[in-house]
Design a protein around this motif. Structure first.
Motif, PDB file in Angstrom:
ATOM      1  N   THR A   1       0.273   1.438 -11.416  1.00  0.00           N
ATOM      2  CA  THR A   1      -0.755   0.543 -11.976  1.00  0.00           C
ATOM      3  C   THR A   1      -0.407  -0.919 -11.724  1.00  0.00           C
ATOM      4  O   THR A   1      -1.253  -1.729 -11.324  1.00  0.00           O
ATOM      5  N   TYR A   2       0.860  -1.261 -11.918  1.00  0.00           N
ATOM      6  CA  TYR A   2       1.309  -2.637 -11.698  1.00  0.00           C
ATOM      7  C   TYR A   2       1.158  -3.034 -10.231  1.00  0.00           C
ATOM      8  O   TYR A   2       0.648  -4.107  -9.912  1.00  0.00           O
ATOM      9  N   LEU A   3       1.589  -2.165  -9.326  1.00  0.00           N
ATOM     10  CA  LEU A   3       1.521  -2.468  -7.896  1.00  0.00           C
ATOM     11  C   LEU A   3       0.076  -2.563  -7.412  1.00  0.00           C
ATOM     12  O   LEU A   3      -0.235  -3.376  -6.528  1.00  0.00           O
ATOM     13  N   GLU A   4      -0.803  -1.746  -7.975  1.00  0.00           N
ATOM     14  CA  GLU A   4      -2.216  -1.803  -7.583  1.00  0.00           C
ATOM     15  C   GLU A   4      -2.857  -3.130  -7.985  1.00  0.00           C
ATOM     16  O   GLU A   4      -3.641  -3.710  -7.228  1.00  0.00           O
ATOM     17  N   ARG A   5      -2.519  -3.618  -9.175  1.00  0.00           N
ATOM     18  CA  ARG A   5      -3.041  -4.926  -9.596  1.00  0.00           C
ATOM     19  C   ARG A   5      -2.477  -6.039  -8.711  1.00  0.00           C
ATOM     20  O   ARG A   5      -3.184  -6.984  -8.361  1.00  0.00           O
ATOM     21  N   GLU A   6      -1.201  -5.932  -8.386  1.00  0.00           N
ATOM     22  CA  GLU A   6      -0.575  -6.910  -7.496  1.00  0.00           C
ATOM     23  C   GLU A   6      -1.247  -6.887  -6.127  1.00  0.00           C
ATOM     24  O   GLU A   6      -1.496  -7.932  -5.516  1.00  0.00           O
ATOM     25  N   GLN A   7      -1.541  -5.697  -5.655  1.00  0.00           N
ATOM     26  CA  GLN A   7      -2.207  -5.534  -4.364  1.00  0.00           C
ATOM     27  C   GLN A   7      -3.593  -6.176  -4.370  1.00  0.00           C
ATOM     28  O   GLN A   7      -3.978  -6.872  -3.425  1.00  0.00           O
ATOM     29  N   GLU A   8      -4.338  -5.980  -5.448  1.00  0.00           N
ATOM     30  CA  GLU A   8      -5.686  -6.550  -5.550  1.00  0.00           C
ATOM     31  C   GLU A   8      -5.637  -8.073  -5.567  1.00  0.00           C
ATOM     32  O   GLU A   8      -6.454  -8.746  -4.909  1.00  0.00           O
ATOM     33  N   THR A   9      -4.675  -8.646  -6.296  1.00  0.00           N
ATOM     34  CA  THR A   9      -4.539 -10.106  -6.348  1.00  0.00           C
ATOM     35  C   THR A   9      -4.225 -10.672  -4.969  1.00  0.00           C
ATOM     36  O   THR A   9      -4.800 -11.686  -4.550  1.00  0.00           O
ATOM     37  N   ARG A  10      -3.330 -10.030  -4.245  1.00  0.00           N
ATOM     38  CA  ARG A  10      -2.974 -10.508  -2.900  1.00  0.00           C
ATOM     39  C   ARG A  10      -4.171 -10.446  -1.968  1.00  0.00           C
ATOM     40  O   ARG A  10      -4.384 -11.350  -1.146  1.00  0.00           O
ATOM     41  N   LYS A  11      -4.962  -9.377  -2.058  1.00  0.00           N
ATOM     42  CA  LYS A  11      -6.139  -9.263  -1.199  1.00  0.00           C
ATOM     43  C   LYS A  11      -7.153 -10.363  -1.502  1.00  0.00           C
ATOM     44  O   LYS A  11      -7.783 -10.909  -0.589  1.00  0.00           O
TER      45      LYS A  11
ATOM     46  N   ASP B   1       0.831  -1.211   0.000  1.00  0.00           N
ATOM     47  CA  ASP B   1       0.000   0.000   0.000  1.00  0.00           C
ATOM     48  C   ASP B   1       0.863   1.258   0.000  1.00  0.00           C
ATOM     49  O   ASP B   1       0.584   2.226  -0.725  1.00  0.00           O
ATOM     50  N   GLU B   2       1.908   1.241   0.818  1.00  0.00           N
ATOM     51  CA  GLU B   2       2.785   2.410   0.912  1.00  0.00           C
ATOM     52  C   GLU B   2       3.579   2.624  -0.373  1.00  0.00           C
ATOM     53  O   GLU B   2       3.826   3.776  -0.769  1.00  0.00           O
ATOM     54  N   LEU B   3       3.965   1.536  -1.046  1.00  0.00           N
ATOM     55  CA  LEU B   3       4.664   1.666  -2.325  1.00  0.00           C
ATOM     56  C   LEU B   3       3.737   2.214  -3.407  1.00  0.00           C
ATOM     57  O   LEU B   3       4.169   2.999  -4.268  1.00  0.00           O
ATOM     58  N   VAL B   4       2.459   1.799  -3.374  1.00  0.00           N
ATOM     59  CA  VAL B   4       1.480   2.334  -4.328  1.00  0.00           C
ATOM     60  C   VAL B   4       1.305   3.832  -4.127  1.00  0.00           C
ATOM     61  O   VAL B   4       1.314   4.619  -5.089  1.00  0.00           O
TER      62      VAL B   4
ATOM     63  N   ARG C   1       1.169 -12.279 -13.363  1.00  0.00           N
ATOM     64  CA  ARG C   1       2.215 -11.333 -12.985  1.00  0.00           C
ATOM     65  C   ARG C   1       3.309 -11.290 -14.050  1.00  0.00           C
ATOM     66  O   ARG C   1       3.840 -10.223 -14.368  1.00  0.00           O
ATOM     67  N   PHE C   2       3.657 -12.469 -14.596  1.00  0.00           N
ATOM     68  CA  PHE C   2       4.655 -12.531 -15.673  1.00  0.00           C
ATOM     69  C   PHE C   2       4.206 -11.701 -16.874  1.00  0.00           C
ATOM     70  O   PHE C   2       4.959 -10.867 -17.394  1.00  0.00           O
ATOM     71  N   GLY C   3       2.967 -11.930 -17.332  1.00  0.00           N
ATOM     72  CA  GLY C   3       2.471 -11.211 -18.502  1.00  0.00           C
ATOM     73  C   GLY C   3       2.390  -9.715 -18.276  1.00  0.00           C
ATOM     74  O   GLY C   3       2.773  -8.917 -19.146  1.00  0.00           O
ATOM     75  N   ARG C   4       1.900  -9.320 -17.101  1.00  0.00           N
ATOM     76  CA  ARG C   4       1.738  -7.896 -16.813  1.00  0.00           C
ATOM     77  C   ARG C   4       3.090  -7.203 -16.726  1.00  0.00           C
ATOM     78  O   ARG C   4       3.286  -6.118 -17.304  1.00  0.00           O
ATOM     79  N   SER C   5       4.050  -7.788 -16.004  1.00  0.00           N
ATOM     80  CA  SER C   5       5.350  -7.145 -15.836  1.00  0.00           C
ATOM     81  C   SER C   5       6.158  -7.161 -17.134  1.00  0.00           C
ATOM     82  O   SER C   5       6.838  -6.181 -17.464  1.00  0.00           O
ATOM     83  N   PHE C   6       6.061  -8.260 -17.918  1.00  0.00           N
ATOM     84  CA  PHE C   6       6.791  -8.330 -19.182  1.00  0.00           C
ATOM     85  C   PHE C   6       6.248  -7.306 -20.174  1.00  0.00           C
ATOM     86  O   PHE C   6       7.003  -6.641 -20.887  1.00  0.00           O
ATOM     87  N   SER C   7       4.925  -7.156 -20.205  1.00  0.00           N
ATOM     88  CA  SER C   7       4.302  -6.149 -21.068  1.00  0.00           C
ATOM     89  C   SER C   7       4.761  -4.751 -20.675  1.00  0.00           C
ATOM     90  O   SER C   7       5.055  -3.907 -21.535  1.00  0.00           O
ATOM     91  N   MET C   8       4.838  -4.516 -19.376  1.00  0.00           N
ATOM     92  CA  MET C   8       5.260  -3.211 -18.888  1.00  0.00           C
ATOM     93  C   MET C   8       6.716  -2.931 -19.259  1.00  0.00           C
ATOM     94  O   MET C   8       7.076  -1.807 -19.626  1.00  0.00           O
TER      95      MET C   8
END
Length: 405
Positions: free
Chosen positions: A154-164, A65-68, A272-279
């Motif tokens: 944007t990447y960290l927010e999606r990661e955050q949602e998946t973890r939740k 959350d703090e990184l986002v 996560r692989f697809g999202r980060s590789f695309s980014m």
């Protein structure tokens, strides 16, 4: 910039060693050759920050959350034209987490010494991951630092949602498992010994289920201090083993093969692989360097090793489709997306589509995860109740029958 340790030889064949900053090994090699030195070995020096201290055990780590929030604030400040050093000073003063405040203060100090933002962030590995550093480095080189922080947020927010979602799906099963463990301890230490005294006084013949319960209870009562010490030691040993390179590789591979939850973990990692590789591709990171960064971003040693193997294949001249097929990570539908993206030059969009596909699969699996685990938990509870009933009530029925006779 990352730091590299090099070994080289001069025109007389004398070995020359040292350290040098550079974007990548090839850059360091070019500098050495311009100085009349022949490179022999160039390896990156991993910056471990200020090292580990005992006080860090009690520090609150920086959350996702703090990184986002940090990424969003940096995007807004960069877009408004605020200088980097002034923006960093403001964020340092407003940070609530002492670890984040300390890290930003050191980053600001490095900036004042003339270092770049990516190099300064790289010196704080406990707070900023490799993917953060790489995106910031690309943003600095392209003059689009604000867009780099937007992509990162944007990447960290999606990661955050998946973890939740994963935590929400696992909350009920974990509660039931903890309740079962608590019930087992209470029964063995306080309840079963009462029945054991009663059975001993009546001297009835006990079935094997009762003997098993009494033996287990006796072991708990007599050896609970040893069990406690062994359990604590086992926890520390497992943590130490999982922190080792071989242990983490084995555990990360086993996680993907776990019943019910293994497929969910695998699809979340592939998303996560697809999202980060695309980014990485959208930010202009070279394909090989992007794969190396993605291997760290997936946060799974086994899958990361597969991605590194893919980069080795690409370095030897193979296509992305071929190395993706050989990795065994992707299903035919995803491989078809990669093939089309590689052929049309729209790999970034197709990788994003791949990530969205796996994210939809993870969402569906997480919604049905509780329904899949419930029958397993019910079976375990039913088994415990059955053993307890057979072990406790069968001798009592025998005693009542003997008393009637």
């Amino acid at each position: 910039m990352p730091m590299f340790r090099y070994k080289s030889r001069d025109h007389q064949g004398k070995l020359v060693e040292g350290k040098m900053e550079g974007n990548q090994p090839n850059h360091v090699a070019d500098i050495l050759m311009s100085r009349g030195l022949i490179p022999v070995d160039i390896s990156e020096v991993k910056d471990t920050g200020d090292g580990f201290t005992f006080a860090q055990l009690f520090e609150k780590p920086v959350t996702l959350d703090e990184l986002v929030i940090f990424s969003r604030q940096m995007f807004s400040l960069m877009q408004a034209g605020i200088p980097v050093m002034r923006a960093m000073a403001g964020l340092r003063d407003s940070a609530n987490n002492p670890v984040m405040k300390k890290a930003l203060a050191k980053v600001l100090s490095d900036l004042e010494s003339g270092r770049t933002l990516s190099t300064s962030l790289a010196k704080q590995p406990r707070v900023f991951s490799q993917i953060v550093i790489s995106l910031v480095h690309v943003g600095e080189n392209t003059g689009q630092l604000d867009e780099a922080f937007l992509q990162l947020a944007t990447y960290l927010e999606r990661e955050q949602e998946t973890r939740k979602q994963i935590k929400a799906a696992m909350r009920y099963p974990m509660f039931v498992i903890m309740a079962l463990i608590g019930a087992m301890v209470i029964l063995n230490i306080w309840v079963i010994p009462v029945f054991a005294d009663m059975f001993t006084k009546f001297g009835v013949e006990l079935p094997w289920t009762t003997k098993t319960l009494l033996a287990t209870s006796s072991f708990f009562v007599n050896y609970w201090p040893i069990m406690l010490v062994v359990s604590i030691g086992l926890v520390f040993w497992v943590k130490h083993w999982m922190a080792s390179e071989s242990g983490r590789l084995i555990w990360d591979k086993k996680k993907l093969g776990m019943p019910v939850v293994g497929s969910v973990i695998e699809r979340a990692l592939l998303a996560r692989f697809g999202r980060s590789f695309s980014m990485m591709i959208a930010a202009g990171v070279p394909l090989l360097q992007g794969l190396k960064l993605v291997a760290d971003a997936v946060d799974n040693a086994y899958m990361g090793s597969k991605v590194i193997t893919m980069s080795v294949g690409i370095r030897s001249g193979e296509s992305l489709l071929r190395v993706s097929t050989n990795s065994g990570l992707f299903n035919p539908l995803v491989l078809q997306m990669i093939a089309v993206g590689e052929e049309t030059g729209r790999l970034e969009q197709l990788l994003t589509s791949m990530a969205e596909y796996y994210e939809r699969e993870v969402d569906f699996d997480l919604k049905s995860l509780t329904a899949k685990i419930e029958p397993i938990l019910i079976s375990i509870v039913a088994g415990m109740v059955l053993i307890l009933a057979l072990g406790i009530f069968t001798p009592m029925w025998d005693m009542m029958s003997a008393m009637k006779k």
